[in-house]
Design a protein around this motif. Structure first.
Motif, PDB file in Angstrom:
ATOM      1  N   VAL A  70      56.443  66.416  55.130  1.00  0.00           N
ATOM      2  CA  VAL A  70      55.201  65.667  54.971  1.00  0.00           C
ATOM      3  C   VAL A  70      54.457  66.142  53.733  1.00  0.00           C
ATOM      4  O   VAL A  70      53.955  65.347  52.953  1.00  0.00           O
ATOM      5  CB  VAL A  70      54.310  65.831  56.235  1.00  0.00           C
ATOM      6  N   TRP A  71      54.425  67.436  53.532  1.00  0.00           N
ATOM      7  CA  TRP A  71      53.557  68.001  52.519  1.00  0.00           C
ATOM      8  C   TRP A  71      54.286  68.358  51.231  1.00  0.00           C
ATOM      9  O   TRP A  71      53.964  67.869  50.163  1.00  0.00           O
ATOM     10  CB  TRP A  71      52.864  69.221  53.115  1.00  0.00           C
ATOM     11  N   LYS A  72      55.283  69.233  51.299  1.00  0.00           N
ATOM     12  CA  LYS A  72      56.002  69.671  50.095  1.00  0.00           C
ATOM     13  C   LYS A  72      57.500  69.549  50.307  1.00  0.00           C
ATOM     14  O   LYS A  72      58.011  69.808  51.389  1.00  0.00           O
ATOM     15  CB  LYS A  72      55.666  71.132  49.773  1.00  0.00           C
ATOM     16  N   ASP A  73      58.190  69.193  49.230  1.00  0.00           N
ATOM     17  CA  ASP A  73      59.641  69.112  49.290  1.00  0.00           C
ATOM     18  C   ASP A  73      60.242  70.512  49.345  1.00  0.00           C
ATOM     19  O   ASP A  73      59.648  71.480  48.845  1.00  0.00           O
ATOM     20  CB  ASP A  73      60.183  68.383  48.051  1.00  0.00           C
ATOM     21  N   PRO A  74      61.449  70.623  49.915  1.00  0.00           N
ATOM     22  CA  PRO A  74      62.102  71.938  49.950  1.00  0.00           C
ATOM     23  C   PRO A  74      62.373  72.461  48.547  1.00  0.00           C
ATOM     24  O   PRO A  74      62.611  71.681  47.623  1.00  0.00           O
ATOM     25  CB  PRO A  74      63.423  71.677  50.673  1.00  0.00           C
ATOM     26  N   ARG A  75      62.343  73.762  48.409  1.00  0.00           N
ATOM     27  CA  ARG A  75      62.648  74.409  47.141  1.00  0.00           C
ATOM     28  C   ARG A  75      64.049  75.003  47.289  1.00  0.00           C
ATOM     29  O   ARG A  75      64.258  75.924  48.061  1.00  0.00           O
ATOM     30  CB  ARG A  75      61.631  75.521  46.876  1.00  0.00           C
ATOM     31  N   TYR A  76      64.993  74.416  46.530  1.00  0.00           N
ATOM     32  CA  TYR A  76      66.378  74.878  46.621  1.00  0.00           C
ATOM     33  C   TYR A  76      67.058  74.725  45.277  1.00  0.00           C
ATOM     34  O   TYR A  76      67.091  73.629  44.704  1.00  0.00           O
ATOM     35  CB  TYR A  76      67.152  74.082  47.681  1.00  0.00           C
ATOM     36  N   LYS A  77      67.579  75.823  44.819  1.00  0.00           N
ATOM     37  CA  LYS A  77      68.348  75.823  43.582  1.00  0.00           C
ATOM     38  C   LYS A  77      69.802  76.039  43.976  1.00  0.00           C
ATOM     39  O   LYS A  77      70.149  77.063  44.564  1.00  0.00           O
ATOM     40  CB  LYS A  77      67.874  76.945  42.653  1.00  0.00           C
ATOM     41  N   THR A  78      70.627  75.065  43.668  1.00  0.00           N
ATOM     42  CA  THR A  78      72.040  75.149  44.026  1.00  0.00           C
ATOM     43  C   THR A  78      72.658  76.394  43.423  1.00  0.00           C
ATOM     44  O   THR A  78      72.430  76.714  42.253  1.00  0.00           O
ATOM     45  CB  THR A  78      72.793  73.901  43.512  1.00  0.00           C
ATOM     46  N   GLY A  79      73.432  77.090  44.227  1.00  0.00           N
ATOM     47  CA  GLY A  79      74.113  78.300  43.755  1.00  0.00           C
ATOM     48  C   GLY A  79      75.256  77.949  42.826  1.00  0.00           C
ATOM     49  O   GLY A  79      75.400  76.806  42.373  1.00  0.00           O
ATOM     50  N   ARG A  80      76.087  78.921  42.561  1.00  0.00           N
ATOM     51  CA  ARG A  80      77.259  78.674  41.718  1.00  0.00           C
ATOM     52  C   ARG A  80      78.112  77.576  42.335  1.00  0.00           C
ATOM     53  O   ARG A  80      78.036  77.306  43.520  1.00  0.00           O
ATOM     54  CB  ARG A  80      78.096  79.946  41.621  1.00  0.00           C
ATOM     55  N   ARG A  81      78.953  77.018  41.508  1.00  0.00           N
ATOM     56  CA  ARG A  81      79.848  75.976  41.996  1.00  0.00           C
ATOM     57  C   ARG A  81      80.710  76.563  43.118  1.00  0.00           C
ATOM     58  O   ARG A  81      81.422  77.545  42.923  1.00  0.00           O
ATOM     59  CB  ARG A  81      80.732  75.488  40.862  1.00  0.00           C
ATOM     60  N   PRO A  82      80.624  75.993  44.319  1.00  0.00           N
ATOM     61  CA  PRO A  82      81.365  76.563  45.450  1.00  0.00           C
ATOM     62  C   PRO A  82      82.872  76.407  45.283  1.00  0.00           C
ATOM     63  O   PRO A  82      83.349  75.419  44.730  1.00  0.00           O
ATOM     64  CB  PRO A  82      80.855  75.776  46.647  1.00  0.00           C
ATOM     65  N   ARG A  83      83.593  77.404  45.782  1.00  0.00           N
ATOM     66  CA  ARG A  83      85.052  77.347  45.787  1.00  0.00           C
ATOM     67  C   ARG A  83      85.498  76.466  46.946  1.00  0.00           C
ATOM     68  O   ARG A  83      84.908  76.524  48.024  1.00  0.00           O
ATOM     69  CB  ARG A  83      85.641  78.746  46.005  1.00  0.00           C
ATOM     70  N   PRO A  84      86.531  75.660  46.749  1.00  0.00           N
ATOM     71  CA  PRO A  84      87.044  74.874  47.869  1.00  0.00           C
ATOM     72  C   PRO A  84      87.510  75.811  48.984  1.00  0.00           C
ATOM     73  O   PRO A  84      88.227  76.772  48.728  1.00  0.00           O
ATOM     74  CB  PRO A  84      88.226  74.102  47.278  1.00  0.00           C
ATOM     75  N   GLY A  85      87.083  75.535  50.195  1.00  0.00           N
ATOM     76  CA  GLY A  85      87.466  76.379  51.324  1.00  0.00           C
ATOM     77  C   GLY A  85      86.763  77.713  51.326  1.00  0.00           C
ATOM     78  O   GLY A  85      87.127  78.610  52.077  1.00  0.00           O
ATOM     79  N   GLY A  86      85.734  77.886  50.483  1.00  0.00           N
ATOM     80  CA  GLY A  86      85.031  79.159  50.367  1.00  0.00           C
ATOM     81  C   GLY A  86      84.169  79.475  51.566  1.00  0.00           C
ATOM     82  O   GLY A  86      84.619  79.994  52.565  1.00  0.00           O
ATOM     83  N   GLY A  87      82.900  79.137  51.487  1.00  0.00           N
ATOM     84  CA  GLY A  87      81.961  79.485  52.539  1.00  0.00           C
ATOM     85  C   GLY A  87      81.670  78.327  53.472  1.00  0.00           C
ATOM     86  O   GLY A  87      82.193  77.226  53.316  1.00  0.00           O
ATOM     87  N   PRO A  88      80.801  78.579  54.425  1.00  0.00           N
ATOM     88  CA  PRO A  88      80.452  77.532  55.390  1.00  0.00           C
ATOM     89  C   PRO A  88      79.526  76.487  54.765  1.00  0.00           C
ATOM     90  O   PRO A  88      78.888  76.731  53.750  1.00  0.00           O
ATOM     91  CB  PRO A  88      79.715  78.317  56.476  1.00  0.00           C
ATOM     92  N   THR A  89      79.475  75.338  55.403  1.00  0.00           N
ATOM     93  CA  THR A  89      78.510  74.311  55.025  1.00  0.00           C
ATOM     94  C   THR A  89      77.322  74.452  55.961  1.00  0.00           C
ATOM     95  O   THR A  89      77.481  74.462  57.179  1.00  0.00           O
ATOM     96  CB  THR A  89      79.125  72.902  55.150  1.00  0.00           C
ATOM     97  N   ILE A  90      76.124  74.592  55.394  1.00  0.00           N
ATOM     98  CA  ILE A  90      74.891  74.728  56.166  1.00  0.00           C
ATOM     99  C   ILE A  90      74.132  73.414  56.002  1.00  0.00           C
ATOM    100  O   ILE A  90      73.679  73.085  54.903  1.00  0.00           O
ATOM    101  CB  ILE A  90      74.020  75.900  55.662  1.00  0.00           C
ATOM    102  N   ARG A  91      74.012  72.651  57.098  1.00  0.00           N
ATOM    103  CA  ARG A  91      73.286  71.380  57.061  1.00  0.00           C
ATOM    104  C   ARG A  91      71.924  71.589  57.704  1.00  0.00           C
ATOM    105  O   ARG A  91      71.837  71.950  58.869  1.00  0.00           O
ATOM    106  CB  ARG A  91      74.060  70.291  57.787  1.00  0.00           C
ATOM    107  N   ILE A  92      70.872  71.352  56.929  1.00  0.00           N
ATOM    108  CA  ILE A  92      69.511  71.563  57.405  1.00  0.00           C
ATOM    109  C   ILE A  92      68.868  70.197  57.618  1.00  0.00           C
ATOM    110  O   ILE A  92      68.822  69.377  56.708  1.00  0.00           O
ATOM    111  CB  ILE A  92      68.703  72.424  56.421  1.00  0.00           C
ATOM    112  N   SER A  93      68.379  69.979  58.843  1.00  0.00           N
ATOM    113  CA  SER A  93      67.760  68.700  59.184  1.00  0.00           C
ATOM    114  C   SER A  93      66.491  68.963  59.985  1.00  0.00           C
ATOM    115  O   SER A  93      66.110  70.097  60.216  1.00  0.00           O
ATOM    116  CB  SER A  93      68.737  67.856  60.005  1.00  0.00           C
ATOM    117  N   GLY A  94      65.836  67.878  60.418  1.00  0.00           N
ATOM    118  CA  GLY A  94      64.642  68.019  61.228  1.00  0.00           C
ATOM    119  C   GLY A  94      63.409  67.571  60.481  1.00  0.00           C
ATOM    120  O   GLY A  94      63.461  66.686  59.630  1.00  0.00           O
TER     121      GLY A  94
END
Length: 181
Positions: A143-167
């Protein structure tokens, strides 16, 4: 007269007993033990005084499955999870007023995709994700401010988990950052 050696196992508390009863009930429900076997083991658990006495009652039961969903809620104050904690497949966080800090950088993540559902009224929120995680925030309503997120390095295929943030977030800002190490 010789006395018997005492059981060096520490005494159990009600939480330990409740956990053991729950494991027996789950094993029975899933068909791993019969009704008679559950009754016998339940009697052992309910009369046990030490951890050593619990072992035979829980022997040969399958390991407890990792939780797939969990809810953390508070009306106000600080919600904080950090260090080595086990992250469920779906994590719901609810708070009317207060601060949130979820640090997933050292957490035990057993699922390739983690859904974090935020229901926050007012206050700052900070989420630290593993260095190689992929983060998706498209389903978060603010409602008030957009999330502040700076994408990290280019992810490796099959590297880390996918974190989906909703709500939804009313008043406050969500800051997402990747762990440095």
């Amino acid at each position: 007269m010789t006395s018997l050696p005492e059981d060096p196992s520490p005494l159990i508390g009600e939480d330990d007993r409740d956990t053991a009863v729950q494991r027996l009930q789950e094993a029975y429900t899933e068909g791993h033990i019969s009704h008679e076997e559950m009754d016998e083991r339940l009697h052992q658990v309910l009369t046990a005084k030490t951890h050593g006495e619990l072992v035979p009652a829980l022997a040969s039961l399958p390991e407890k499955k990792a939780d797939t969903m969990s809810t953390i809620s508070a009306a106000s104050g600080r919600i904080q999870r950090r260090g080595a904690w086990r992250v469920p497949r779906v994590l719901k966080v609810e708070s009317a007023f207060g601060r949130l800090h979820l640090d997933l950088s050292r957490a035990v993540i057993e699922h390739p995709v983690i859904d974090v559902e935020l229901q926050l009224g007012a206050g700052k929120a900070k989420i630290t994700v593993p260095r190689d995680a992929i983060v998706e925030v498209e389903d978060l309503r603010t409602v008030w401010k957009d999330p502040r997120y700076k994408t990290g390095r280019r992810p490796r295929p099959g590297g880390g988990p996918t974190i989906r943030i909703s709500g939804a977030m009313e008043y406050g800002r969500l800051t997402i950052r990747h762990a440095r190490r």
